[in-house]
Design a protein around this motif. Structure first.
Motif, PDB file in Angstrom:
ATOM      1  N   SER A  47      -3.273   5.763  -7.237  1.00 50.99           N
ATOM      2  CA  SER A  47      -3.145   4.379  -7.701  1.00 50.99           C
ATOM      3  C   SER A  47      -1.950   3.700  -7.055  1.00 50.99           C
ATOM      4  CB  SER A  47      -3.005   4.339  -9.234  1.00 50.99           C
ATOM      5  OG  SER A  47      -4.192   4.792  -9.856  1.00 50.99           O
ATOM      6  N   HIS A  48      -0.837   4.434  -6.937  1.00 50.72           N
ATOM      7  CA  HIS A  48       0.334   3.879  -6.259  1.00 50.72           C
ATOM      8  C   HIS A  48      -0.002   3.539  -4.807  1.00 50.72           C
ATOM      9  CE1 HIS A  48       3.241   6.108  -9.234  1.00 50.72           C
ATOM     10  NE2 HIS A  48       2.660   5.056  -9.766  1.00 50.72           N
ATOM     11  N   LEU A  49      -0.699   4.444  -4.155  1.00 47.15           N
ATOM     12  CA  LEU A  49      -1.067   4.211  -2.760  1.00 47.15           C
ATOM     13  C   LEU A  49      -2.021   3.034  -2.626  1.00 47.15           C
ATOM     14  CD1 LEU A  49      -1.466   7.914  -1.551  1.00 47.15           C
ATOM     15  CD2 LEU A  49       0.076   6.206  -0.545  1.00 47.15           C
ATOM     16  N   SER A  50      -2.944   2.896  -3.558  1.00 46.71           N
ATOM     17  CA  SER A  50      -3.860   1.757  -3.529  1.00 46.71           C
ATOM     18  C   SER A  50      -3.102   0.438  -3.593  1.00 46.71           C
ATOM     19  CB  SER A  50      -4.858   1.836  -4.693  1.00 46.71           C
ATOM     20  OG  SER A  50      -5.819   2.837  -4.470  1.00 46.71           O
ATOM     21  N   GLU A  51      -2.070   0.384  -4.412  1.00 45.07           N
ATOM     22  CA  GLU A  51      -1.275  -0.842  -4.511  1.00 45.07           C
ATOM     23  C   GLU A  51      -0.475  -1.074  -3.242  1.00 45.07           C
ATOM     24  OE1 GLU A  51       1.999  -3.025  -7.445  1.00 45.07           O
ATOM     25  OE2 GLU A  51       1.180  -1.062  -7.971  1.00 45.07           O
ATOM     26  N   LEU A  52       0.069   0.009  -2.690  1.00 44.05           N
ATOM     27  CA  LEU A  52       0.858  -0.124  -1.466  1.00 44.05           C
ATOM     28  C   LEU A  52       0.014  -0.632  -0.302  1.00 44.05           C
ATOM     29  CD1 LEU A  52       3.022   3.104  -1.792  1.00 44.05           C
ATOM     30  CD2 LEU A  52       3.923   0.773  -1.620  1.00 44.05           C
ATOM     31  N   PHE A  53      -1.199  -0.104  -0.184  1.00 48.17           N
ATOM     32  CA  PHE A  53      -2.076  -0.547   0.894  1.00 48.17           C
ATOM     33  C   PHE A  53      -2.729  -1.893   0.556  1.00 48.17           C
ATOM     34  CE2 PHE A  53      -2.111   3.926   2.367  1.00 48.17           C
ATOM     35  CZ  PHE A  53      -1.963   3.722   3.726  1.00 48.17           C
ATOM     36  N   GLY A  54      -3.344  -1.953  -0.617  1.00 52.98           N
ATOM     37  CA  GLY A  54      -4.173  -3.107  -0.953  1.00 52.98           C
ATOM     38  C   GLY A  54      -3.421  -4.365  -1.311  1.00 52.98           C
ATOM     39  N   VAL A  55      -2.173  -4.220  -1.751  1.00 50.27           N
ATOM     40  CA  VAL A  55      -1.376  -5.391  -2.125  1.00 50.27           C
ATOM     41  C   VAL A  55      -0.227  -5.600  -1.157  1.00 50.27           C
ATOM     42  CG1 VAL A  55       0.036  -6.450  -3.925  1.00 50.27           C
ATOM     43  CG2 VAL A  55      -1.986  -5.112  -4.567  1.00 50.27           C
ATOM     44  N   ASN A  56       0.650  -4.601  -1.060  1.00 51.55           N
ATOM     45  CA  ASN A  56       1.869  -4.779  -0.275  1.00 51.55           C
ATOM     46  C   ASN A  56       1.613  -4.844   1.231  1.00 51.55           C
ATOM     47  OD1 ASN A  56       2.952  -2.588  -2.727  1.00 51.55           O
ATOM     48  ND2 ASN A  56       3.793  -4.653  -2.605  1.00 51.55           N
ATOM     49  N   MET A  57       0.932  -3.849   1.773  1.00 48.69           N
ATOM     50  CA  MET A  57       0.687  -3.850   3.216  1.00 48.69           C
ATOM     51  C   MET A  57      -0.295  -4.945   3.608  1.00 48.69           C
ATOM     52  SD  MET A  57      -0.369  -0.760   5.838  1.00 48.69           S
ATOM     53  CE  MET A  57       1.319  -0.283   6.233  1.00 48.69           C
ATOM     54  N   ALA A  58      -1.309  -5.152   2.800  1.00 47.54           N
ATOM     55  CA  ALA A  58      -2.273  -6.213   3.090  1.00 47.54           C
ATOM     56  C   ALA A  58      -1.566  -7.563   3.173  1.00 47.54           C
ATOM     57  CB  ALA A  58      -3.352  -6.259   2.025  1.00 47.54           C
ATOM     58  N   GLY A  59      -0.670  -7.812   2.227  1.00 53.84           N
ATOM     59  CA  GLY A  59       0.057  -9.068   2.235  1.00 53.84           C
ATOM     60  C   GLY A  59       0.963  -9.207   3.440  1.00 53.84           C
ATOM     61  N   ALA A  60       1.635  -8.106   3.788  1.00 53.81           N
ATOM     62  CA  ALA A  60       2.568  -8.150   4.912  1.00 53.81           C
ATOM     63  C   ALA A  60       1.853  -8.366   6.243  1.00 53.81           C
ATOM     64  CB  ALA A  60       3.377  -6.855   4.962  1.00 53.81           C
ATOM     65  N   LEU A  61       0.613  -7.860   6.355  1.00 49.45           N
ATOM     66  CA  LEU A  61      -0.143  -7.985   7.599  1.00 49.45           C
ATOM     67  C   LEU A  61      -1.118  -9.159   7.589  1.00 49.45           C
ATOM     68  CD1 LEU A  61      -0.965  -4.229   8.364  1.00 49.45           C
ATOM     69  CD2 LEU A  61       0.864  -5.635   9.326  1.00 49.45           C
ATOM     70  N   GLY A  62      -1.229  -9.808   6.442  1.00 48.32           N
ATOM     71  CA  GLY A  62      -2.159 -10.936   6.348  1.00 48.32           C
ATOM     72  C   GLY A  62      -3.605 -10.510   6.391  1.00 48.32           C
ATOM     73  N   LEU A  63      -3.894  -9.336   5.825  1.00 48.66           N
ATOM     74  CA  LEU A  63      -5.252  -8.803   5.830  1.00 48.66           C
ATOM     75  C   LEU A  63      -5.790  -8.743   4.413  1.00 48.66           C
ATOM     76  CD1 LEU A  63      -4.719  -5.765   8.241  1.00 48.66           C
ATOM     77  CD2 LEU A  63      -5.695  -7.984   8.831  1.00 48.66           C
ATOM     78  N   SER A  64      -7.102  -8.600   4.295  1.00 48.09           N
ATOM     79  CA  SER A  64      -7.723  -8.400   2.986  1.00 48.09           C
ATOM     80  C   SER A  64      -8.790  -7.337   3.133  1.00 48.09           C
ATOM     81  CB  SER A  64      -8.351  -9.693   2.463  1.00 48.09           C
ATOM     82  OG  SER A  64      -9.350 -10.166   3.351  1.00 48.09           O
ATOM     83  N   ALA A  65      -8.939  -6.519   2.095  1.00 51.21           N
ATOM     84  CA  ALA A  65      -9.927  -5.444   2.131  1.00 51.21           C
ATOM     85  C   ALA A  65     -11.329  -6.031   2.101  1.00 51.21           C
ATOM     86  CB  ALA A  65      -9.728  -4.480   0.949  1.00 51.21           C
ATOM     87  N   GLY A  66     -12.237  -5.380   2.810  1.00 43.82           N
ATOM     88  CA  GLY A  66     -13.610  -5.843   2.854  1.00 43.82           C
ATOM     89  C   GLY A  66     -14.452  -5.264   1.738  1.00 43.82           C
ATOM     90  N   PHE A  67     -15.755  -5.501   1.800  1.00 34.79           N
ATOM     91  CA  PHE A  67     -16.700  -4.988   0.805  1.00 34.79           C
ATOM     92  C   PHE A  67     -16.690  -3.479   0.779  1.00 34.79           C
ATOM     93  CE2 PHE A  67     -20.959  -3.181   0.151  1.00 34.79           C
ATOM     94  CZ  PHE A  67     -21.184  -3.583  -1.163  1.00 34.79           C
ATOM     95  N   SER A  68     -16.698  -2.897  -0.381  1.00 41.08           N
ATOM     96  CA  SER A  68     -16.722  -1.454  -0.527  1.00 41.08           C
ATOM     97  C   SER A  68     -18.143  -0.949  -0.671  1.00 41.08           C
ATOM     98  CB  SER A  68     -15.896  -1.018  -1.748  1.00 41.08           C
ATOM     99  OG  SER A  68     -16.069   0.355  -1.980  1.00 41.08           O
ATOM    100  N   SER A  69     -18.479   0.054   0.140  1.00 45.00           N
ATOM    101  CA  SER A  69     -19.810   0.665   0.038  1.00 45.00           C
ATOM    102  C   SER A  69     -19.947   1.454  -1.247  1.00 45.00           C
ATOM    103  CB  SER A  69     -20.045   1.594   1.231  1.00 45.00           C
ATOM    104  OG  SER A  69     -19.098   2.647   1.241  1.00 45.00           O
ATOM    105  N   LEU A  70     -18.821   1.637  -1.974  1.00 43.83           N
ATOM    106  CA  LEU A  70     -18.833   2.410  -3.199  1.00 43.83           C
ATOM    107  C   LEU A  70     -19.091   1.540  -4.417  1.00 43.83           C
ATOM    108  CD1 LEU A  70     -15.648   4.529  -2.461  1.00 43.83           C
ATOM    109  CD2 LEU A  70     -18.003   5.205  -2.059  1.00 43.83           C
ATOM    110  N   ASP A  71     -19.138   0.218  -4.232  1.00 46.64           N
ATOM    111  CA  ASP A  71     -19.242  -0.669  -5.366  1.00 46.64           C
ATOM    112  C   ASP A  71     -20.487  -0.406  -6.205  1.00 46.64           C
ATOM    113  OD1 ASP A  71     -16.907  -1.867  -4.709  1.00 46.64           O
ATOM    114  OD2 ASP A  71     -17.799  -3.629  -3.750  1.00 46.64           O
ATOM    115  N   GLY A  72     -21.539   0.108  -5.591  1.00 49.70           N
ATOM    116  CA  GLY A  72     -22.776   0.332  -6.334  1.00 49.70           C
ATOM    117  C   GLY A  72     -22.840   1.680  -7.006  1.00 49.70           C
ATOM    118  N   ASP A  73     -21.824   2.550  -6.780  1.00 48.61           N
ATOM    119  CA  ASP A  73     -21.865   3.879  -7.368  1.00 48.61           C
ATOM    120  C   ASP A  73     -21.571   3.827  -8.850  1.00 48.61           C
ATOM    121  OD1 ASP A  73     -22.516   5.034  -5.049  1.00 48.61           O
ATOM    122  OD2 ASP A  73     -20.502   5.678  -4.486  1.00 48.61           O
TER     123      ASP A  73
END
Length: 346
Positions: free
Chosen positions: A320-346
């Motif tokens: 969970s910590h890593l998810s925040e670091l990648f999905g919030v902190n690093m994404a913000g710093a690089l100006g990126l956003s995560a795409g659609f997850s193939s796992l969303d339907g699981d």
């Protein structure tokens, strides 16, 4: 000289170099390791079928764990050749919440379905009958002990076909990533005429999504599938690879693969200087995760009965910590956003 330096440090060149490092430093060698492990397992099962003994069964079982580890390391790469010909599900059909795969494998074993022992015909059958889940049941499920003594050849013949099928898919994936006109060239060279990656940000987002969705898979699908809020809520028989005792091996390899990819790609080098703490925190969490859980081949029931439930709750918190670091902190710093997850339907 000033012009040369500006070109070498341009965002586009930096992004392309990052993708190339990811391919050469992780994707290709990790798939090569998977292919090597698959070939070794095929050889083991072939030797077992030729001369049934407890020793040869133990060798096939041990190298199955190695195959699980190799696959779990690279399975976070969920695009490219592994998605062709439905290979992702054919290698591992999981979760199987309704037990469909188990029923199909048991039916084949009970009815001695000759077509399931033929490699070509097996590849066209249900995905649940031809991958790691099926091979695990053959080697570790009910009745597997019979493989250690001479007897009915069917179970071993079916296991050999499954192992060979996995090896064949691993070989095809390796070849797909080696093809200069394939996904490697497409991913590393974004542009307006590129069918998949029109911009550098799109190519970089593909890499970034490996971490975001890989952590999601490990935590939300794998861990939360059996690890409850407390010990009374645990469901060990819903854990992946519970029959072989490779549950923790697989979970550890998932994060170890992401750690290797993070380091090999030099993704952290793209961060602005005032965001260096993000890379340091990510490295710290990855390193801590490796110490949180042991990597011994242990039944998941024993892991969950150990003090602190074998470190799994802490391991989950780290994801969970890593998810925040990648999905919030690093994404913000690089100006990126995560795409659609193939796992969303699981």
């Amino acid at each position: 000289m000033a012009l040369l330096l500006s070109l070498l440090t341009s965002p586009a060149l930096a992004a392309n170099a990052t993708v190339e490092k990811a391919i050469d430093g992780f994707v290709r060698p990790a798939y090569a390791d998977f292919h090597t492990a698959a070939a070794k397992e095929t050889g083991d099962v072939q030797a077992l079928c030729a001369d049934r003994s407890p020793e040869k069964l133990a060798a096939a079982q041990e190298d199955f764990i190695g195959l699980v580890s190799a696959w779990s390391t690279v399975e976070v790469i969920r695009f490219g050749p592994v998605t062709e010909e439905n290979r992702l599900d054919r290698i591992l059909f999981w979760p199987d919440r309704k037990g469909i795969g188990l029923k199909q494998v048991q039916a084949a074993l009970a009815g001695k379905d000759a077509t399931a022992t033929d490699l070509a015909q097996l590849a066209g059958k249900s995905v649940a009958m031809q991958g790691l889940g099926a091979l695990e049941f053959v080697l570790f499920g009910t009745g597997a002990e019979a493989l250690g003594v001479p007897g009915d050849p069917y179970r071993c013949a079916y296991g050999l076909a499954v192992a060979g099928n996995i090896e064949g898919m691993a070989k095809a994936i390796v070849e797909g990533w080696q093809d200069p006109a394939g996904i490697a060239g497409t991913w590393a060279n974004p542009g307006p005429d590129n069918p998949l990656y029109r911009t550098d940000d799109e190519a970089l987002t593909e890499l970034f999504d490996v971490f975001v969705h890989g952590l999601e898979m490990t935590r939300d699908v794998r861990l939360n599938g059996f690890l409850g809020a407390n010990a009374d809520d645990d469901k060990p028989k819903q854990a992946i690879y519970w029959r072989s005792g490779a549950t923790v091996v697989s979970l550890g390899a998932n994060l170890a693969g992401m750690k290797t990819l993070f380091e090999a790609s030099k993704l952290a080098n793209l961060l602005p200087s005032d965001a260096d703490w993000i890379a340091g925190s990510i490295s710290f969490e990855f390193n801590t995760s490796g110490r949180m859980i042991g990597h011994a081949i242990t039944p998941i029931t024993e892991v969950l009965a150990a003090p602190q439930r074998g470190g799994l709750p802490a391991f989950r918190l780290i994801t969970s910590h890593l998810s925040e670091l990648f999905g919030v902190n690093m994404a913000g710093a690089l100006g990126l956003s995560a795409g659609f997850s193939s796992l969303d339907g699981d």
